[in-house]
Enzyme design. Structure first.
Site, PDB file in Angstrom:
ATOM      1  N   SER A   1       0.828  -1.207   0.000  1.00  0.00           N
ATOM      2  CA  SER A   1       0.000   0.000   0.000  1.00  0.00           C
ATOM      3  C   SER A   1       0.862   1.256   0.000  1.00  0.00           C
ATOM      4  O   SER A   1       1.992   1.258   0.482  1.00  0.00           O
ATOM      5  CB  SER A   1      -0.907   0.025   1.228  1.00  0.00           C
ATOM      6  OG  SER A   1      -1.717  -1.126   1.291  1.00  0.00           O
TER       7      SER A   1
HETATM    8  N1  SAH Z   1      -0.903  -4.909   4.054  1.00  0.00           N
HETATM    9  C1  SAH Z   1      -0.180  -5.208   2.852  1.00  0.00           C
HETATM   10  C2  SAH Z   1      -0.987  -4.838   1.618  1.00  0.00           C
HETATM   11  C3  SAH Z   1      -0.954  -5.937   0.648  1.00  0.00           C
HETATM   12  S1  SAH Z   1      -2.177  -5.877  -0.653  1.00  0.00           S
HETATM   13  C4  SAH Z   1       1.192  -4.550   2.855  1.00  0.00           C
HETATM   14  O1  SAH Z   1       1.478  -3.779   3.765  1.00  0.00           O
HETATM   15  O2  SAH Z   1       2.005  -4.834   1.971  1.00  0.00           O
HETATM   16  C5  SAH Z   1      -3.455  -6.888   0.010  1.00  0.00           C
HETATM   17  C6  SAH Z   1      -3.106  -8.319   0.332  1.00  0.00           C
HETATM   18  O3  SAH Z   1      -4.321  -8.952   0.710  1.00  0.00           O
HETATM   19  C7  SAH Z   1      -2.565  -9.144  -0.840  1.00  0.00           C
HETATM   20  O4  SAH Z   1      -1.346  -9.701  -0.484  1.00  0.00           O
HETATM   21  C8  SAH Z   1      -3.636 -10.209  -1.056  1.00  0.00           C
HETATM   22  O5  SAH Z   1      -3.107 -11.465  -1.459  1.00  0.00           O
HETATM   23  C9  SAH Z   1      -4.271 -10.287   0.322  1.00  0.00           C
HETATM   24  N2  SAH Z   1      -5.636 -10.835   0.352  1.00  0.00           N
HETATM   25  C10 SAH Z   1      -6.647 -10.614  -0.509  1.00  0.00           C
HETATM   26  N3  SAH Z   1      -7.725 -11.321  -0.161  1.00  0.00           N
HETATM   27  C11 SAH Z   1      -7.397 -12.005   0.980  1.00  0.00           C
HETATM   28  C12 SAH Z   1      -8.080 -12.926   1.822  1.00  0.00           C
HETATM   29  N4  SAH Z   1      -9.320 -13.337   1.571  1.00  0.00           N
HETATM   30  N5  SAH Z   1      -7.430 -13.414   2.888  1.00  0.00           N
HETATM   31  C13 SAH Z   1      -6.145 -13.052   3.160  1.00  0.00           C
HETATM   32  N6  SAH Z   1      -5.454 -12.202   2.392  1.00  0.00           N
HETATM   33  C14 SAH Z   1      -6.050 -11.677   1.318  1.00  0.00           C
END
Ligand code: SAH
Length: 228
Positions: free
Chosen positions: A69
């Site tokens: 993000s």
């Molecule tokens: N908080 C992260 C943002 C990553 S983007 C950071 O600081 O880098 C969002 C993430 O959510 C992705 O890695 C994606 O694979 C995950 N995601 C999406 N749907 C999900 C679910 N149902 N359960 C767990 N993770 C999920």
């Protein structure tokens, strides 16, 4: 492959100070959040080719077609969460682990879920190798939450859900706060506070843009046969 070296020197610190100033001018006021972001080396959490631009205020690609993000978004979501030390916190969407590290630095007890095994495995190792506080990683579909360790004082979702999953609300303590981007197409950031057993208060916190909150686990493909 070369082993990645995790260096953090005064130049990185300078970049971080500048980024934190930017976040302040963009309206982030919570000093504890700004301090945590001043201390977590974001350049360790981006893919190596992007290290040089890790302190620009922008989202960047990570593995499995996901993104780390934008720093402003991390600061904004973390501030909305009303962070405080020792709160039991569930993060959905571990991704790079950067957000989890910021929560860990704030002294929160973090349980973080990722559905992509590739990201889960890599990030878990990375977080375990450094001291960001109390962070436990799980390969788990966030739609199920993590009932075994619940209920949680704070739940932070870092992927865009079509609607608020009931299971997550069920895992929120009374007085607990859920921050989640919601909507198909246009997303909106919501802050939901459980003010009583069956009483929720919802605040709309403006537009959002996140990768999709998708269902199910994605396993890493095993290479079959012998690699030549
Ligand atoms: N908080 C992260 C943002 C990553 S983007 C950071 O600081 O880098 C969002 C993430 O959510 C992705 O890695 C994606 O694979 C995950 N995601 C999406 N749907 C999900 C679910 N149902 N359960 C767990 N993770 C999920």
């Amino acid at each position: 492959m070369h082993k990645r070296r995790f260096v953090d020197d005064y130049l990185h610190l300078g970049h971080r100070r500048r980024l934190v100033n930017t976040l302040r001018t963009k309206g982030i006021q919570d000093k504890t959040v700004l301090d945590a972001m001043s201390s977590v080396p974001r350049h360790w959490f981006v893919e190596q080719p992007f290290e040089a631009i890790a302190y620009e205020d922008r989202a960047l690609p990570i593995a499995a077609s996901q993104t780390i993000s934008q720093p402003y978004t991390v600061a904004f979501q973390t501030s909305l969460l009303r962070p405080a030390p020792r709160l039991k916190t569930l993060e959905v969407g571990t991704g790079s682990g950067y957000q989890a590290a910021v929560l860990g630095k704030l002294g929160m007890r973090v349980f973080t879920l990722e559905r992509q095994e590739q990201l889960y495995a890599k990030t878990r190792k990375m977080l375990a190798a450094h001291r960001f506080g109390s962070i436990r990683c799980f390969l788990q579909d966030g739609y199920r939450g993590l009932p075994a360790y619940g209920p949680y004082d704070r739940i932070l979702v870092t992927a865009g859900a079509p609607q608020v999953p009931e299971t997550l609300l069920e895992q929120l303590t009374i007085g607990g706060v859920l921050v989640i981007p919601v909507g198909t197409g246009k997303q909106e950031m919501l802050r939901i506070t459980r003010v009583g057993e069956s009483d929720l208060q919802t605040e709309r916190m403006g537009p959002a843009r996140f990768v999709p909150f998708a269902e199910g686990i994605v396993k890493t493909k095993k290479t079959r046969g012998v690699l030549r």
